[in-house]
Design an enzyme around this catalytic site. Structure first.
Site: not given
Length: 277
Positions: A150, A8-9, A184, A71, A182
């Site tokens: 993040e 993942d990013s 996240h 991602c 996403c």
């Protein structure tokens, strides 16, 4: 020992890893978060691909049986490319999420919140329409959310304000199903529901993605029948910061968190067909 890799990013793919921990407790997971280059959603295609290939080359030191691209941005841009170059199964998060949305909606009006790059690709729109005739798909880019989630210093009010901005057009569009496009975004699931302020079917593609992963492993005879060892977590950023997120967002109490080493510039190239196997 064959492992399942999740890339993942940043930390968002931990929502996918959590599904793996629950569904496949005997598997060993190797997670790589590219925190040093996060977020991907606002970067160029060239830079995103270079970052992903660096991770793929790093994973070449492990014996893998499955790669999950957790991602959405990387899935949208290069899933088919990775499937072609690698000789292990590669699963992304868009197709499973699109399938779940198509099966969930009642009025065929589906909203998708995603990074700018994922929204611009229109991959969710195209995939959902293939799976559901007559579907109307409304994609909304949310460029601030990944950075906010993040960042440990982000105030809750900032996330709420951003969500109010991003969700308003989708509420006006009368969608009955909202895809968190996403990995996240499930970290803010309760805030999303609060800001939405009414009934909505919230789709987390992570669950459908792991359904596909389980089926792939069964088909290939690759399910582990006994515990395979400690999970490993890698980052291209600060290992200490990532360790705190792993402890906060997963059931792993004492995670092994390491930093991805710098590359030899002479190997800075896409992998060949047998890399990461």
């Amino acid at each position: 020992m064959k492992n399942i890799a999740v890339i993942d990013s940043g930390s968002g793919g931990l929502t996918v890893a959590n599904e793996l921990f629950g569904r496949l407790p005997d598997e060993r997971i190797i997670y790589v978060g590219d925190h040093g280059n996060c977020p991907y959603g606002n970067k160029s295609i060239k830079d995103i691909k270079a970052s992903v290939y660096r991770i793929i080359r790093f994973l070449g030191r492990f014996e893998l049986k499955l790669l999950i691209v957790a991602c959405n941005t990387a899935t949208a841009l290069m899933l088919d490319e990775l499937k072609e170059k690698l000789d292990i199964p590669v699963i992304g998060v868009i197709e499973p999420g699109a399938q779940m949305a198509a099966e969930t909606t009642q009025n065929r009006r589906i909203g998708v919140i995603a990074t700018q790059r994922t929204a611009d690709s229109h991959m969710y729109q195209q995939t959902i329409r293939k799976k559901l005739d007559g579907a109307e798909v409304f994609e909304q880019a949310c460029p601030k959310l990944v950075s906010y989630l993040e960042n440990n210093d982000t105030r809750p009010g900032e996330i709420t304000s951003a969500l109010e901005e991003y969700l308003a057009p989708l509420r006006r569009a009368n969608v009955d199903t909202l895809v968190m496009g996403c990995t996240h975004y499930p970290l803010a699931e309760q805030q999303i529901l609060k800001v939405w302020g009414g009934p909505v079917n919230l789709v987390d593609p992570a669950r459908a993605t792991i359904d596909q992963a389980v089926q792939t492993l069964k088909t290939n005879g690759d399910l582990s029948l006994a515990p395979e060892g400690s999970h490993l977590f890698f980052t291209t950023g600060d290992a200490g910061e990532f360790s705190q997120k792993v402890k906060k967002w997963t059931p792993v109490d004492a995670p092994v968190v390491l930093t991805v080493p710098d590359e030899d510039p002479q190997i800075n190239r896409p992998p060949g067909p047998s890399t990461a196997s």
